[in-house]
Structures are given as structure tokens and as C-alpha cells.
Design an enzyme around this catalytic site. Structure first.
Site, PDB file in Angstrom:
ATOM      1  N   SER A   1      32.295  33.660  27.207  1.00 17.43           N
ATOM      2  CA  SER A   1      32.123  35.066  26.803  1.00 17.43           C
ATOM      3  C   SER A   1      31.545  35.170  25.382  1.00 17.43           C
ATOM      4  O   SER A   1      31.549  34.181  24.630  1.00 17.43           O
ATOM      5  CB  SER A   1      33.478  35.782  26.850  1.00 17.43           C
ATOM      6  OG  SER A   1      34.310  35.237  25.846  1.00 17.43           O
TER       7      SER A   1
ATOM      8  N   GLU B   1      23.364  25.360  29.224  1.00 21.49           N
ATOM      9  CA  GLU B   1      23.496  26.704  29.797  1.00 21.49           C
ATOM     10  C   GLU B   1      23.374  27.766  28.699  1.00 21.49           C
ATOM     11  O   GLU B   1      22.902  28.874  28.941  1.00 21.49           O
ATOM     12  CB  GLU B   1      24.851  26.826  30.520  1.00 21.49           C
ATOM     13  CG  GLU B   1      25.042  28.166  31.198  1.00 21.49           C
ATOM     14  CD  GLU B   1      26.239  28.198  32.146  1.00 21.49           C
ATOM     15  OE1 GLU B   1      27.010  27.212  32.170  1.00 21.49           O
ATOM     16  OE2 GLU B   1      26.394  29.212  32.847  1.00 21.49           O
TER      17      GLU B   1
ATOM     18  N   SER C   1      35.364  27.122  36.276  1.00 18.29           N
ATOM     19  CA  SER C   1      36.392  28.162  36.102  1.00 18.29           C
ATOM     20  C   SER C   1      37.402  28.166  37.241  1.00 18.29           C
ATOM     21  O   SER C   1      37.063  27.895  38.394  1.00 18.29           O
ATOM     22  CB  SER C   1      35.737  29.543  36.032  1.00 18.29           C
ATOM     23  OG  SER C   1      34.742  29.568  35.053  1.00 18.29           O
TER      24      SER C   1
ATOM     25  N   GLY D   1      31.410  24.007  39.368  1.00 20.40           N
ATOM     26  CA  GLY D   1      32.802  24.409  39.561  1.00 20.40           C
ATOM     27  C   GLY D   1      33.666  24.093  38.360  1.00 20.40           C
ATOM     28  O   GLY D   1      34.332  23.048  38.316  1.00 20.40           O
TER      29      GLY D   1
HETATM   30  C1  LIG Z   1      27.964  36.212  36.573  1.00 19.33           C
HETATM   31  C2  LIG Z   1      28.931  35.123  36.355  1.00 19.33           C
HETATM   32  C3  LIG Z   1      28.650  33.855  36.821  1.00 19.33           C
HETATM   33  C4  LIG Z   1      29.577  32.830  36.634  1.00 19.33           C
HETATM   34  N1  LIG Z   1      29.287  31.598  37.155  1.00 19.33           N
HETATM   35  C5  LIG Z   1      30.187  30.594  37.020  1.00 19.33           C
HETATM   36  C6  LIG Z   1      29.914  29.325  37.608  1.00 19.33           C
HETATM   37  O1  LIG Z   1      28.880  29.105  38.246  1.00 19.33           O
HETATM   38  N2  LIG Z   1      30.843  28.356  37.477  1.00 19.33           N
HETATM   39  C7  LIG Z   1      32.004  28.556  36.778  1.00 19.33           C
HETATM   40  O2  LIG Z   1      32.772  27.613  36.664  1.00 19.33           O
HETATM   41  N3  LIG Z   1      32.297  29.761  36.231  1.00 19.33           N
HETATM   42  C8  LIG Z   1      31.415  30.789  36.332  1.00 19.33           C
HETATM   43  N4  LIG Z   1      31.683  32.020  35.794  1.00 19.33           N
HETATM   44  C9  LIG Z   1      32.982  32.256  35.162  1.00 19.33           C
HETATM   45  C10 LIG Z   1      32.915  32.366  33.640  1.00 19.33           C
HETATM   46  O3  LIG Z   1      32.617  31.119  33.065  1.00 19.33           O
HETATM   47  C11 LIG Z   1      34.278  32.917  33.184  1.00 19.33           C
HETATM   48  O4  LIG Z   1      34.401  34.214  33.710  1.00 19.33           O
HETATM   49  C12 LIG Z   1      34.361  32.962  31.664  1.00 19.33           C
HETATM   50  O5  LIG Z   1      34.458  31.663  31.126  1.00 19.33           O
HETATM   51  C13 LIG Z   1      35.566  33.806  31.187  1.00 19.33           C
HETATM   52  O6  LIG Z   1      36.741  33.376  31.801  1.00 19.33           O
HETATM   53  P1  LIG Z   1      37.712  34.419  32.534  1.00 19.33           P
HETATM   54  O7  LIG Z   1      36.920  35.217  33.496  1.00 19.33           O
HETATM   55  O8  LIG Z   1      38.869  33.647  33.034  1.00 19.33           O
HETATM   56  O9  LIG Z   1      38.174  35.417  31.392  1.00 19.33           O
HETATM   57  P2  LIG Z   1      39.297  35.158  30.308  1.00 19.33           P
HETATM   58  O10 LIG Z   1      39.173  33.771  29.766  1.00 19.33           O
HETATM   59  O11 LIG Z   1      40.611  35.578  30.864  1.00 19.33           O
HETATM   60  O12 LIG Z   1      38.868  36.164  29.160  1.00 19.33           O
HETATM   61  C14 LIG Z   1      39.076  37.566  29.282  1.00 19.33           C
HETATM   62  C15 LIG Z   1      38.654  38.219  27.970  1.00 19.33           C
HETATM   63  O13 LIG Z   1      39.474  37.723  26.880  1.00 19.33           O
HETATM   64  C16 LIG Z   1      38.646  37.179  25.857  1.00 19.33           C
HETATM   65  N5  LIG Z   1      39.275  35.986  25.303  1.00 19.33           N
HETATM   66  C17 LIG Z   1      39.855  34.969  26.004  1.00 19.33           C
HETATM   67  N6  LIG Z   1      40.297  34.030  25.143  1.00 19.33           N
HETATM   68  C18 LIG Z   1      39.968  34.440  23.885  1.00 19.33           C
HETATM   69  C19 LIG Z   1      40.141  33.894  22.566  1.00 19.33           C
HETATM   70  N7  LIG Z   1      40.737  32.718  22.376  1.00 19.33           N
HETATM   71  N8  LIG Z   1      39.665  34.596  21.518  1.00 19.33           N
HETATM   72  C20 LIG Z   1      39.050  35.800  21.683  1.00 19.33           C
HETATM   73  N9  LIG Z   1      38.858  36.368  22.927  1.00 19.33           N
HETATM   74  C21 LIG Z   1      39.314  35.706  23.990  1.00 19.33           C
HETATM   75  C22 LIG Z   1      37.345  36.809  26.532  1.00 19.33           C
HETATM   76  O14 LIG Z   1      36.279  36.829  25.606  1.00 19.33           O
HETATM   77  C23 LIG Z   1      37.209  37.907  27.591  1.00 19.33           C
HETATM   78  O15 LIG Z   1      36.630  39.049  27.000  1.00 19.33           O
HETATM   79  C24 LIG Z   1      30.793  33.078  35.953  1.00 19.33           C
HETATM   80  C25 LIG Z   1      31.061  34.358  35.449  1.00 19.33           C
HETATM   81  C26 LIG Z   1      30.153  35.378  35.651  1.00 19.33           C
HETATM   82  C27 LIG Z   1      30.475  36.733  35.121  1.00 19.33           C
END
Ligand SMILES: Cc1cc2nc3c(=O)[nH]c(=O)nc-3n(C[C@H](O)[C@H](O)[C@H](O)COP(=O)(O)OP(=O)(O)OC[C@H]3O[C@@H](n4cnc5c(N)ncnc54)[C@H](O)[C@@H]3O)c2cc1C
Length: 385
Positions: free
Chosen positions: A369, A254, A139, A137
Site C-alpha cells: 500500500s 513490481e 498475500s 501467491g
Molecule cells: C488489484 C490488486 C491486486 C493484487 N494482486 C496480488 C497478487 O497477485 N498476489 C498477492 O500476493 N497479493 C496481491 N494483492 C494483495 C496486496 O498485496 C495486499 O492487499 C496488500 O499488501 C495490503 O494487504 P491487506 O489487503 O491485507 O491490507 P492490510 O495489510 O490489512 O492493510 C490495511 C490498511 O492498513 C494500512 N496499514 C497496514 N499496516 C500498516 C503499518 N504498519 N503502517 C501504516 N499503515 C498500515 C495499509 O496501508 C492499508 O491501508 C493485490 C491487491 C490488489 C488490490
């Protein structure tokens, strides 16, 4: 087959793993029925988890799944190379994926390194035996890439802490007993310095898990709400205020060593697609094989570093970038070689392949990402301004 030697220098731990692998291969010559069952394509994720748990029980009871983990935590000694060898052999013998036991390789190395030893000795064997499962946990709705912005709070109370907040995209929470939660114990402005890692029991009445159905039809992801969930001191991982160190340790696995485990199953997926009549000679197939070879090379290096006690660090970003690329190219080829998969066929095999294809579209996001991996490489490795 996993390379167990480096040049002419023989590493005793790796030699030990070579013997383990030979004995495990001999065992799999007559596969346990639990492996045969888990190797079948199973469209329902819940059924897949049940089959994988059964297999873990057998592998634990026979000892195989205990190698690579320390004796004091319920294992039989050895290094990650034992685990790498075990899972690759299982993939070679038809297992299509780790199901949610992927978290063994994402969370458990950090639990062993930074968790309270008595607690780890109590919970790890149940994880290894498939009796209890874990999730991560980190995100939150407003804290993904910018993890240090997270708002879930933990406050000290008599005999421990209470955790309150909301996590999102928590993989496998629906099937998990424990969640490793990153929470704020410092001021809101303290960013990454004011975080602590806790293990929260998801069975507590103050926890609600709401599964989120994905586009591929599985319910792997979930939203998890904590409303004052109690954590005793044994459930603190690392120091209070040391949560960032714990998170970085987990993410290094990871992104780094985990790539080895996943690439073994991508290779299995590719061979299965070939066996089902996929085009044998094709530019996309060549690309997929090269991408897999690149993942194998960098993740083998990560395994060796971890086995010898070195920290993984930001280099793991390379493995995650290459792994996501390989997962997409394997699935691009599988889809191009059998477009009938998109429509029509309704059996479990086709359903699983469709799930795999759709999942491969989002692998550039979990664990950080692609942009964030590039950011890590630029800042922490290349030291670009
Ligand atoms: C299949 C899957 C499994 C997951 N499992 C888990 C889990 O078990 N536990 C958990 O905690 N989370 C989990 N996640 C969540 C994942 O870690 C987050 O989705 C990820 O860190 C991106 O955060 P966000 O979705 O808030 O996107 P955002 O942070 O809002 O990003 C959106 C877009 O903006 C870009 N971006 C953001 N900031 C920057 C920057 N500074 N410079 C350039 N580009 C930027 C990103 O690259 C992305 O393309 C999972 C996600 C997926 C898809």
C-alpha cells in the site's frame, strides 16, 4: 521515445536496444493482425487474455519477445531496455495494456536471477510465447502488509516439498499455470527468516482456484487453496529459508521497473481518451501529464540501474508511489472529461474505460500500500527513527 543515451557517454547495450527499436518500429509499420485484434477495446477479460496470448505467440515466433532475456533461459540476449522498448512501441501502436503479461516484468526477472536454471529454461519460453501464464501467491487473509506473518506451510517430503495453505488476492490465478508461492518452512515465530519461495503447478489436484469478481466486473483476483501440493526441488526459487530475499527481489521489480511498463499504457489510455473527445485543455489533464512524466523519469532510472546489474532496492518505493498517483490522475481526468462514461454508453470502449477507472481506485494497494511505500522511504532511505 525511450532515452537510450546518457550525456555523451554511449552505452553499447543501450545502443543495441536502439537498433532493435528501429527494426521493431519498421515491423509494426504493417501491424500483425494479432496486434490489431489485441488493440481493440475488449470488455471480457478472458477474451483480452486470449488476444494478448495470441500476440505474444507471434512476437515470440518472430523473435521480438525473446530479446532482453538471457540465451540460457530461451531468450536472445540483451537487457530490460529491449523489453521496455518493445512494450512501449506496442503501446504506441495501439495496444491498450499488457493484460496478464505484466507478470513477465514482475516475476520473470526474479525467476531468471534466482530460479533453478534448467527449470527456468523449460518454463520461461512458454511464458514468453503466451502458452503458460503465471501468478504470485504472497498475500493471505491475515498477512498482507505484514507479509512475514504468513502461515501457508511447506514441509519436506520424499523428493521435494508439499505446500498447504490459503492465498488471497492472487491476480490472474484463474488464467495461470504456475504460481510463485511464498510459504513457511521455518517455525511460526521465524517470521521473514523462515520463508521459502516455491513454484506450484496450479493444475495439480491439490490446488483449488476460486475467482473473485471485482467491482469493475473483471475476475482478475482469486483465492487459491493448496492442500498438500507437491513441489519437486526444481521448483524451489532461491535457497530453502531464503524466501524473503526472493520476495524482496520480486517486489523491487513490481514497484520499480514495472512502473515503466505500466506508464507506457497509461499514456496510451490518455491519448485514447483524448481521441474520443476528452477535453484537450484542462487542469486535470496537465496534472496527469506531469504525473506521467515523473513516473517516466524515476522508472527510466530503474531500468538503467537494472540493465547495468545494480540492485533496485528500496528506491523502488518512489516509483510505486508516483505510478499509483499517475494512474489515478489519468483516470480522474478521463472521467471528468467524459462523465457520460458513468452511465448510459454500453459499448466495449466505454466498458473498458469504466473498468480502468474503477481499477485505478485500488492501485494504491497492490504491491504494497501507499502507506507501506512511505514507511519504506522513511525507514530505509531517510533513516528516520
Ligand atoms: C488489484 C490488486 C491486486 C493484487 N494482486 C496480488 C497478487 O497477485 N498476489 C498477492 O500476493 N497479493 C496481491 N494483492 C494483495 C496486496 O498485496 C495486499 O492487499 C496488500 O499488501 C495490503 O494487504 P491487506 O489487503 O491485507 O491490507 P492490510 O495489510 O490489512 O492493510 C490495511 C490498511 O492498513 C494500512 N496499514 C497496514 N499496516 C500498516 C503499518 N504498519 N503502517 C501504516 N499503515 C498500515 C495499509 O496501508 C492499508 O491501508 C493485490 C491487491 C490488489 C488490490
Amino acid at each position: 521515445m525511450l532515452e537510450m543515451t546518457s550525456g555523451s557517454v554511449r552505452d553499447p547495450l543501450r545502443d543495441d536496444a536502439r537498433t532493435y527499436l528501429a527494426e521493431f518500429e519498421a515491423r509494426l509499420a504493417s501491424p500483425p493482425p494479432a496486434l490489431t485484434r489485441a488493440a481493440r477495446p475488449i470488455a471480457s477479460y478472458a477474451d483480452r487474455v486470449a488476444a494478448a496470448s495470441d500476440l505474444m505467440r507471434v512476437l515470440y515466433d518472430e523473435g521480438w519477445a525473446r530479446y532482453g532475456w538471457p540465451v540460457e533461459a530461451g531468450g536472445l540476449g540483451g537487457t530490460i531496455v529491449h523489453r521496455a522498448a518493445m512494450w512501449e512501441a506496442l503501446a504506441r501502436h495501439g495496444l491498450p495494456q499488457m493484460a496478464l503479461f505484466e507478470h513477465l516484468e514482475i516475476l520473470a526477472p526474479t525467476l531468471v536471477a534466482l530460479g533453478r536454471p534448467e527449470f527456468v529454461a523449460r518454463v520461461l519460453p512458454r511464458f514468453l510465447r503466451g502458452e503458460q501464464r503465471w501468478c504470485q501467491g504472497f498475500s493471505e487473509p491475515d498477512a498482507g502488509s505484514d507479509l512475514a506473518a504468513l502461515r501457508t506451510r511447506a514441509v519436506p517430503v520424499d523428493g521435494g516439498h508439499r505446500v498447504t495453505g490459503r492465498k488471497i488476492w492472487t491476480s490472474w490465478a484463474r488464467y495461470a499455470t504456475w504460481c510463485l508461492v511464498l510459504a513457511r518452512t521455518g517455525t511460526p515465530e521465524s517470521r521473514h527468516r523462515g520463508l521459502t519461495a516455491f513454484v506450484v503447478d496450479l493444475r495439480a489436484p491439490e490446488v483449488e482456484v476460486r475467482p473473485i469478481e471485482q467491482a469493475n466486473g473483471t475476475d482478475e483476483l482469486a483465492e487459491v487453496t493448496f492442500d498438500g501440493a507437491f513441489v519437486p526441488p526444481a521448483g524451489t526459487v532461491g535457497e530453502v529459508g531464503g524466501g524473503w530475499k526472493v520476495a524482496m527481489h520480486i517486489l523491487a521489480h513490481e514497484r520499480g521497473t514495472f512502473a515503466w511498463f505500466r506508464h507506457s499504457f497509461l499514456r496510451r489510455q490518455l491519448l485514447d481518451a483524448l481521441a474520443h473527445g476528452g477535453a484537450a485543455a484542462d487542469g486535470l489533464l496537465g496534472g496527469a501529464l506531469l504525473d506521467l512524466a515523473a513516473v517516466r523519469a524515476v522508472s527510466n532510472d530503474a531500468l538503467g540501474r537494472h540493465a547495468s546489474g545494480a540492485t533496485l532496492g528500496p528506491r523502488s518505493a518512489f516509483s510505486k508511489l508516483l505510478l499509483a498517483t499517475a494512474e489515478q490522475s489519468v483516470n480522474d481526468w478521463a472521467y471528468a472529461s467524459d462523465p457520460d462514461l458513468a452511465v448510459g454508453i454500453q459499448d466495449d470502449h466505454a466498458a473498458v474505460r469504466r473498468q480502468d477507472y474503477l481499477f485505478s481506485r485500488i492501485v494504491t494497494v497492490y504491491g504494497g500500500s501507499q502507506q507501506m511505500q512511505l514507511d519504506t522511504i522513511a525507514k530505509q532511505i531517510l533513516r528516520l527513527p
